[in-house]
Design a protein around this motif. Structure first.
Motif, short mmCIF file in Angstrom:
data_model
loop_
_atom_site.label_atom_id
_atom_site.label_comp_id
_atom_site.label_asym_id
_atom_site.label_seq_id
_atom_site.Cartn_x
_atom_site.Cartn_y
_atom_site.Cartn_z
N CYS A 110 0.81 -1.11 0.27
CA CYS A 110 -0.06 0.01 -0.02
C CYS A 110 0.72 0.98 0.02
O CYS A 110 1.81 1.41 0.49
N CYS A 113 -0.41 3.27 3.88
CA CYS A 113 0.48 2.07 4.85
C CYS A 113 1.88 1.62 4.89
O CYS A 113 1.94 0.92 6.12
N ARG A 121 -6.35 -9.42 -3.75
CA ARG A 121 -7.05 -7.83 -4.05
C ARG A 121 -6.77 -8.02 -5.38
O ARG A 121 -6.81 -6.76 -6.60
N CYS A 131 -3.78 -0.68 -0.32
CA CYS A 131 -3.92 -1.59 0.57
C CYS A 131 -7.25 -1.28 0.28
O CYS A 131 -6.27 -0.59 0.68
N ILE A 132 -7.02 -2.42 0.88
CA ILE A 132 -8.99 -2.01 1.03
C ILE A 132 -9.24 -0.89 1.92
O ILE A 132 -9.87 -0.17 1.20
N ASP A 133 -8.34 -0.81 2.68
CA ASP A 133 -8.33 -0.08 4.21
C ASP A 133 -8.49 1.00 3.81
O ASP A 133 -9.53 1.89 3.79
N CYS A 134 -7.54 1.06 2.67
CA CYS A 134 -7.08 3.56 2.45
C CYS A 134 -7.26 3.16 1.79
O CYS A 134 -7.99 4.23 1.39
N LYS A 135 -8.09 2.41 0.43
CA LYS A 135 -8.91 2.59 -0.86
C LYS A 135 -10.61 3.09 -0.15
O LYS A 135 -10.87 3.99 -1.21
N THR A 136 -10.64 2.56 0.83
CA THR A 136 -12.03 2.82 1.25
C THR A 136 -12.67 3.67 2.40
O THR A 136 -13.05 4.90 1.88
N LEU A 137 -11.39 4.33 2.74
CA LEU A 137 -11.09 5.02 3.09
C LEU A 137 -11.33 6.29 2.35
O LEU A 137 -11.65 7.35 2.23
#
Length: 147
Positions: A110, A113, A121, A131-137
C-alpha cells in the motif's frame, strides 16, 4: 462501477488464472511478481489490439452520408469509441507504471500505509496501489468532499 473498472473487470474475467499460494510462501516473491507481470503484459497487449481494431473499424466504416441523421449517428458512434480508447490509453499507462513497480520490487504494498495489498485483491485489480482499508477510506473522503 466506473468505466475504467469495467474495462479492468472485463479483461480479468476472460483471462484470469488464480495464483496458487504455497504454505509459508514469502509475499511478493519472484513467482508472484512473474504472475502479475504476465497478467499485466497480456492485458496491455489485449488493449493495444483493441486500439488497432478500432482504427481499422473507423477507416472501414467511415462514410460521407448525405443524410444528416445518418452522419450524426456515425459521428456519435465514433465519439463513443474514441472515448473508450482514451480510457484504455490511460489504463495502458497505468499498466506500464505498475510493471515498473514490479521491476523495482515496489509492487504489492500500500502506498499509504505500507501493508501488503494481498494477492486476491491484486488479482482482482492488478494496478491497485492501496490496500482495501486505505482505498475504502479514500473513497469515503472523496464522497464527503465531492458530495
Amino acid at each position: 462501477m466506473s468505466a475504467q473498472n469495467k474495462t479492468e473487470s472485463s479483461y480479468l474475467m476472460k483471462t484470469f488464472t488464480p495464483y496458487e499460494l504455497k504454505e509459508g510462501e514469502e509475499y511478493m516473491n519472484e513467482q508472484q511478481r512473474a504472475h502479475f507481470s504476465d497478467i499485466l503484459r497480456n492485458w496491455k497487449q489485449e488493449l493495444m489490439e483493441e486500439v488497432d481494431r478500432t482504427v481499422t473499424h473507423m477507416k472501414d466504416e467511415a462514410a460521407n452520408f448525405p443524410d444528416p441523421a445518418d452522419r450524426a449517428s456515425q459521428e456519435e458512434e465514433f465519439s463513443l469509441e474514441l472515448r473508450a480508447r482514451d480510457r484504455e490509453r490511460k489504463l495502458i499507462k497505468k499498466i506500464e507504471q505498475t510493471l515498473t513497480r514490479i521491476d523495482e520490487d515496489d509492487y504489492g504494498f500500500c502506498d499509504t500505509c505500507g501493508v501488503e495489498i494481498g494477492i486476491r485483491r491484486l488479482e482482482a485489480r492488478p494496478t491497485a496501489t492501496l490496500c482495501i482499508d486505505c482505498k475504502t477510506l479514500a473513497e469515503i473522503k472523496e464522497r464527503q468532499v465531492g458530495g
